[in-house]
Design a protein around this motif. Sequence first.
Motif, PDB file in Angstrom:
ATOM      1  N   ALA A 197       1.160 -20.455 -47.270  1.00 43.98           N
ATOM      2  CA  ALA A 197       0.443 -21.469 -46.490  1.00 43.98           C
ATOM      3  C   ALA A 197      -0.044 -20.999 -45.125  1.00 43.98           C
ATOM      4  O   ALA A 197      -0.536 -21.811 -44.345  1.00 43.98           O
ATOM      5  CB  ALA A 197       1.293 -22.739 -46.332  1.00 43.98           C
ATOM      6  N   ASP A 198       0.059 -19.703 -44.830  1.00 45.51           N
ATOM      7  CA  ASP A 198      -0.443 -19.215 -43.542  1.00 45.51           C
ATOM      8  C   ASP A 198      -0.867 -17.753 -43.669  1.00 45.51           C
ATOM      9  O   ASP A 198      -0.472 -16.908 -42.846  1.00 45.51           O
ATOM     10  CB  ASP A 198       0.628 -19.376 -42.461  1.00 45.51           C
ATOM     11  CG  ASP A 198       0.045 -19.378 -41.056  1.00 45.51           C
ATOM     12  OD1 ASP A 198      -1.161 -19.670 -40.910  1.00 45.51           O
ATOM     13  OD2 ASP A 198       0.790 -19.096 -40.092  1.00 45.51           O
ATOM     14  N   LEU A 199      -1.679 -17.465 -44.673  1.00 45.36           N
ATOM     15  CA  LEU A 199      -2.090 -16.079 -44.927  1.00 45.36           C
ATOM     16  C   LEU A 199      -3.231 -15.682 -43.997  1.00 45.36           C
ATOM     17  O   LEU A 199      -4.391 -15.594 -44.381  1.00 45.36           O
ATOM     18  CB  LEU A 199      -2.479 -15.912 -46.401  1.00 45.36           C
ATOM     19  CG  LEU A 199      -1.311 -16.023 -47.393  1.00 45.36           C
ATOM     20  CD1 LEU A 199      -1.812 -15.930 -48.812  1.00 45.36           C
ATOM     21  CD2 LEU A 199      -0.252 -14.956 -47.121  1.00 45.36           C
ATOM     22  N   GLN A 200      -2.854 -15.436 -42.751  1.00 42.85           N
ATOM     23  CA  GLN A 200      -3.766 -14.993 -41.704  1.00 42.85           C
ATOM     24  C   GLN A 200      -3.528 -13.512 -41.425  1.00 42.85           C
ATOM     25  O   GLN A 200      -2.494 -12.957 -41.812  1.00 42.85           O
ATOM     26  CB  GLN A 200      -3.543 -15.799 -40.434  1.00 42.85           C
ATOM     27  CG  GLN A 200      -3.696 -17.298 -40.608  1.00 42.85           C
ATOM     28  CD  GLN A 200      -3.902 -17.998 -39.281  1.00 42.85           C
ATOM     29  OE1 GLN A 200      -4.385 -17.411 -38.321  1.00 42.85           O
ATOM     30  NE2 GLN A 200      -3.547 -19.267 -39.234  1.00 42.85           N
ATOM     31  N   PRO A 201      -4.453 -12.855 -40.719  1.00 41.38           N
ATOM     32  CA  PRO A 201      -4.280 -11.416 -40.461  1.00 41.38           C
ATOM     33  C   PRO A 201      -2.940 -11.069 -39.803  1.00 41.38           C
ATOM     34  O   PRO A 201      -2.316 -10.062 -40.169  1.00 41.38           O
ATOM     35  CB  PRO A 201      -5.459 -11.092 -39.529  1.00 41.38           C
ATOM     36  CG  PRO A 201      -6.500 -12.088 -39.884  1.00 41.38           C
ATOM     37  CD  PRO A 201      -5.759 -13.353 -40.223  1.00 41.38           C
ATOM     38  N   GLY A 202      -2.495 -11.882 -38.852  1.00 40.33           N
ATOM     39  CA  GLY A 202      -1.254 -11.573 -38.161  1.00 40.33           C
ATOM     40  C   GLY A 202      -0.014 -11.680 -39.007  1.00 40.33           C
ATOM     41  O   GLY A 202       1.070 -11.233 -38.596  1.00 40.33           O
ATOM     42  N   ASN A 203      -0.145 -12.258 -40.208  1.00 39.96           N
ATOM     43  CA  ASN A 203       1.006 -12.401 -41.099  1.00 39.96           C
ATOM     44  C   ASN A 203       0.968 -11.434 -42.271  1.00 39.96           C
ATOM     45  O   ASN A 203       1.715 -11.594 -43.238  1.00 39.96           O
ATOM     46  CB  ASN A 203       1.088 -13.845 -41.619  1.00 39.96           C
ATOM     47  CG  ASN A 203       1.365 -14.825 -40.506  1.00 39.96           C
ATOM     48  OD1 ASN A 203       1.951 -14.471 -39.489  1.00 39.96           O
ATOM     49  ND2 ASN A 203       0.932 -16.058 -40.679  1.00 39.96           N
ATOM     50  N   LEU A 204       0.095 -10.425 -42.163  1.00 40.51           N
ATOM     51  CA  LEU A 204      -0.016  -9.397 -43.189  1.00 40.51           C
ATOM     52  C   LEU A 204       0.186  -8.032 -42.556  1.00 40.51           C
ATOM     53  O   LEU A 204      -0.165  -7.812 -41.394  1.00 40.51           O
ATOM     54  CB  LEU A 204      -1.399  -9.437 -43.849  1.00 40.51           C
ATOM     55  CG  LEU A 204      -1.882 -10.774 -44.405  1.00 40.51           C
ATOM     56  CD1 LEU A 204      -3.309 -10.636 -44.912  1.00 40.51           C
ATOM     57  CD2 LEU A 204      -0.965 -11.284 -45.495  1.00 40.51           C
ATOM     58  N   LEU A 205       0.734  -7.105 -43.332  1.00 44.00           N
ATOM     59  CA  LEU A 205       0.859  -5.718 -42.899  1.00 44.00           C
ATOM     60  C   LEU A 205       0.203  -4.824 -43.941  1.00 44.00           C
ATOM     61  O   LEU A 205       0.362  -5.029 -45.153  1.00 44.00           O
ATOM     62  CB  LEU A 205       2.331  -5.325 -42.731  1.00 44.00           C
ATOM     63  CG  LEU A 205       3.107  -6.053 -41.632  1.00 44.00           C
ATOM     64  CD1 LEU A 205       4.566  -5.609 -41.622  1.00 44.00           C
ATOM     65  CD2 LEU A 205       2.473  -5.820 -40.268  1.00 44.00           C
ATOM     66  N   VAL A 206      -0.543  -3.842 -43.445  1.00 45.49           N
ATOM     67  CA  VAL A 206      -1.262  -2.914 -44.304  1.00 45.49           C
ATOM     68  C   VAL A 206      -0.809  -1.495 -43.976  1.00 45.49           C
ATOM     69  O   VAL A 206      -0.656  -1.135 -42.803  1.00 45.49           O
ATOM     70  CB  VAL A 206      -2.785  -3.046 -44.092  1.00 45.49           C
ATOM     71  CG1 VAL A 206      -3.538  -2.001 -44.896  1.00 45.49           C
ATOM     72  CG2 VAL A 206      -3.253  -4.453 -44.472  1.00 45.49           C
TER      73      VAL A 206
END
Length: 301
Positions: A197-206
């Motif tokens: 419910a909050d798949l924003q850039p700041g909540n992802l790691l690449v």
Amino acid sequence: MSTHRMHTDEVDIDDSLVRRLLGKRFPQWADLPVTRVDSAGTSNAMYRLGEDLVVRLPRIAGAADDVAKEHRWLPRLAPPLPVAVPEPLGLGTPAEGYPFPWSVYRWLEGETPVIGRIADPGRLAKDLAEFVTALHRIDPADGPPSYRGEPLAVRDAATRTAIGELRGTIDADAAAAVWDTALEAPGWPGPPVWIHADLQPGNLLVARERLSAVIDFGCLGLGDPAVDLIAAWYVLPAGARGAFRAALDVDEATWARGRGWALSVALMECGYYQETNPVMAAIAHHVIDEVLAERHPRPRM
């Protein structure tokens, strides 16, 4: 130095407080170096602890309940997911004048994706779809409702207020039309599923051009799977959205609701964080632009 304040009810958090809390609750980690993590996150402050750990402290009371939820559910959800998620290692208690529970997690390597600088957006789209699909398939038994588990109609008044407040900054009429389309779409016909419910850039790691981890499960719970489609506009460029949608195999109604969720969340973030968190506000502006451009495609040059 205190972390930057974004909320009127935000508590003061700094390196000294983190060290005192560790000394009282986890003396085995109290001598490790503490370094504030530079982040545009709005609900929690994070401090790297040594090389392998991170301390995460709620900034506001509204985020404090997320601590117990993550400690309970993340270990259960992690095994079937295709990428890493935060691993709770220690549950802190209120102390030293700090009023909330807090956590120690294992540090996850990777960088947050930057809009416009994603090396392989098509690959990231497929990785995101694999994560979303796996999460939605986990047995929902006994799961709590998501923070964003309400029907879109419940957000109608607040969303229209936000559109009105941003008139002159955005194309308010186009935004209202997109919102109307989302509200008119048929609702999710199945049972609620697990959603981030909050798949924003700041909540992802690449890492190495692949999605390596998904973090910050504060909104975690059961709800309409369309909520997780916000990644299409928050993270991916227009050219990669088709791959994301195809991998998820979602129908037009679900896509319309997902677009409505992205617009609604971005509108509210845009207004709330305009002065206190320029990075978050800029991302929200970008999302609004992308949603509206999808309704009125830009001419080819």
